[in-house]
Design an enzyme around this catalytic site. Structure first.
Site, short mmCIF file in Angstrom:
data_model
loop_
_atom_site.label_atom_id
_atom_site.label_comp_id
_atom_site.label_asym_id
_atom_site.label_seq_id
_atom_site.Cartn_x
_atom_site.Cartn_y
_atom_site.Cartn_z
N ALA A 102 43.71 44.37 29.26
CA ALA A 102 44.30 45.54 28.38
C ALA A 102 43.68 46.87 28.72
O ALA A 102 44.39 47.91 28.43
CB ALA A 102 43.92 44.91 26.94
N HIS A 153 42.66 37.12 28.31
CA HIS A 153 41.47 36.16 27.73
C HIS A 153 40.99 36.45 26.41
O HIS A 153 39.95 35.81 25.93
CB HIS A 153 40.08 36.81 28.94
CG HIS A 153 39.71 38.02 28.46
ND1 HIS A 153 38.49 38.32 27.69
CD2 HIS A 153 40.13 39.28 28.77
CE1 HIS A 153 38.29 39.53 27.71
NE2 HIS A 153 39.06 40.33 28.22
N ASN A 175 39.27 45.15 16.63
CA ASN A 175 38.36 44.22 17.40
C ASN A 175 37.18 44.35 16.64
O ASN A 175 36.39 42.96 16.99
CB ASN A 175 38.16 44.56 18.84
CG ASN A 175 37.79 45.96 18.93
OD1 ASN A 175 38.34 46.91 18.60
ND2 ASN A 175 36.60 45.97 19.67
N GLN A 203 43.56 42.29 20.45
CA GLN A 203 43.23 41.16 19.39
C GLN A 203 44.55 40.53 18.60
O GLN A 203 43.97 39.60 17.87
CB GLN A 203 42.19 41.91 18.38
CG GLN A 203 41.10 42.43 19.36
CD GLN A 203 40.10 41.55 19.87
OE1 GLN A 203 40.06 40.32 19.42
NE2 GLN A 203 39.25 41.82 20.80
N CYS A 252 23.94 48.28 21.66
CA CYS A 252 22.41 48.48 22.12
C CYS A 252 22.20 48.70 23.58
O CYS A 252 21.43 48.16 24.12
CB CYS A 252 22.02 46.96 21.97
SG CYS A 252 22.09 46.59 20.17
N THR A 304 49.52 43.17 45.12
CA THR A 304 50.00 41.67 44.72
C THR A 304 49.66 40.94 43.61
O THR A 304 48.43 41.25 43.13
CB THR A 304 49.12 40.94 46.01
OG1 THR A 304 49.60 41.58 47.35
CG2 THR A 304 49.38 39.41 46.24
C1 LIG Z 1 41.06 46.14 21.28
C2 LIG Z 1 40.69 45.79 22.72
N1 LIG Z 1 41.22 46.72 23.64
C3 LIG Z 1 41.11 46.47 24.94
C4 LIG Z 1 40.16 45.48 25.22
C5 LIG Z 1 39.83 45.45 26.68
O1 LIG Z 1 40.56 44.29 27.47
P1 LIG Z 1 40.33 43.75 28.95
O2 LIG Z 1 38.95 42.98 28.86
O3 LIG Z 1 41.51 42.75 29.15
O4 LIG Z 1 40.35 44.80 29.67
C6 LIG Z 1 39.32 44.83 24.40
C7 LIG Z 1 38.47 43.64 24.91
O5 LIG Z 1 37.24 43.91 24.36
C8 LIG Z 1 39.68 44.79 22.87
O6 LIG Z 1 39.37 44.22 21.95
#
Ligand SMILES: Cc1ncc(COP(=O)(O)O)c(C=O)c1O
Length: 392
Positions: A77, A207, A157, A185, A332, A246
């Site tokens: 993402a 993931h 998220n 999410q 943190c 690729t």
């Molecule tokens: C809302 C949101 N956008 C983007 C990401 C980033 O995704 P990726 O780990 O596939 O780059 C995350 C993951 O933490 C997310 O929660």
């Protein structure tokens, strides 16, 4: 009170990443054992790889209800978000085009947006309501005659709040503005229908839905005229020349399989997760005074619960939770924890923002685990309140 033995820690951090589903692993496995370059069009290995990729593209498209050719595979993402924002706004013809996004985006939007701003793009960050959704009136007011792209997180998220995307998209459509959504999410967790939703670009990540790490996709609506998207880098003709390189066939097959599983399981799973999440919240609220739920109890991801605990030193809260894997509402990375920008944008006081926990439930969590987490968190918070730092 005796707590059930749970070793290793109980995983309740599924917004960070999710466990690979065994069905996805099974689908990926054969592709790890053969050479598979989907661009090799002179032999059977290559043809099979291309078939595997196209099948996965269909599986993703079916989950989102879009056309397979509207999807570009990316590394995740973060890349999909960068491609959407920079791919449109960095192009020479985009001079003078503005971006509107929100204050509660993931860093994978905030950072590219800030970089674009440093390079001269007009960028506005709209505020949110105390529940973490964009305020539609303020959103409307933030759009100017320069705004060409809006980027809004579909489901947050940290607090799980689902943005009013249909309404925001309708406002964008009226003004000829493109809407991008970071749906990392949301995909696989709540129903999404891209034939109905007025969204032009959408990012997702495997993931986050029990697929493998390192693969995701950007949906780009096929419209007339075409969205003026340019690649972030050059190097090959893959993915309609918009994302050369690729293709990672086993990962893409995994993303497709993860989407197929979600499509099958989603309706029951959404209900089950929401019940578990409610059980956790109600259990905590029965046992503890002075706790606050952050977010929106109605328009929310079913597996998300974000809670602030009064009278608990934020920096000790997460450290004390050794038996469960959760995350806190603070960053943190420095010596002094910083409260989450999302909670602060929602108006949560700093002290409560620091003393918050985010629970992320997934399809592999059971009712028994939730009962354990309820008892464990309540007991740990009671102990922290009874023994403030320095009192032994
Ligand atoms: C809302 C949101 N956008 C983007 C990401 C980033 O995704 P990726 O780990 O596939 O780059 C995350 C993951 O933490 C997310 O929660």
């Amino acid at each position: 009170m005796s707590l059930p033995e749970h070793r290793p820690p109980l995983y309740l951090d599924s917004h960070a990443t999710t466990l690979l589903d065994p069905r996805v692993r099974e689908a990926m496995w054969p592709w790890l054992l053969v050479p598979c370059n989907a661009s090799s069009n002179s032999h059977r290995y290559g043809w099979r790889a291309a078939e595997g990729v196209e099948r996965a593209r269909q599986q993703v498209a079916r989950l989102l209800n879009c056309e397979p050719h509207e999807l570009l595979f990316t590394s995740g993402a973060t890349e999909a978000n960068n491609l959407a924002l920079k791919g449109i706004l960095q192009a020479p013809r985009a001079k003078g085009w503005g971006l509107v996004t929100s204050q509660v985006e993931h860093r994978a939007i905030l950072d590219p947006a800030r970089r674009l701003a440093r390079r001269g793009t007009e960028v506005a960050f709209v505020p949110v309501t105390p529940r973490g959704a964009i305020d539609l009136d303020r959103f409307r007011d933030s759009l100017t005659s320069h705004t060409r792209l809006v980027s809004l997180i579909l489901a947050n998220n940290e607090v799980g709040t689902i943005n009013p995307i249909a309404e925001a998209g309708a406002i964008c459509r009226e003004r000829g503005i493109w809407l991008h959504c970071d749906a990392s999410q949301a995909v696989g967790k709540i129903p999404l229908d891209l034939r109905q939703l007025p969204v032009d670009l959408l990012s997702l990540s495997a993931h986050k839905l029990h697929g493998p790490q390192g693969v995701g996709a950007l949906y780009v609506r096929r419209s007339e005229p075409r969205l003026p998207l340019e690649p972030l880098f050059d190097g090959g003709g893959q993915e309609q020349r918009l994302r050369p390189g690729t293709l990672p066939v086993p990962l893409i097959v995994g993303l497709g399989a993860a989407c197929a599983v979600c499509r099958e399981d989603q309706p029951e799973e959404t209900t089950r997760l929401a019940q578990l999440r409610d059980r956790l919240w109600q259990g905590l609220a029965q046992r503890l005074e002075g706790i606050h739920r952050n977010g929106d109890s109605q328009q929310s991801l079913p597996g998300n619960l974000n809670v602030s605990f009064e009278g608990v030193p934020g920096e000790r809260l997460l450290a004390a939770m050794t038996e469960i894997a959760v995350s806190s509402g603070s960053a943190c990375s420095s010596a002094t924890p910083e409260p989450s920008h999302v909670l602060r944008a929602m108006g949560v006081p700093e002290r409560l923002a620091l003393a918050s926990l985010r629970f992320g439930l997934s399809r592999f969590n059971t009712g028994e685990e939730i009962d354990f987490a309820t008892a464990y968190v309540s007991e740990t918070v009671r102990q922290l309140r009874a023994h403030p730092a320095g009192t032994g």
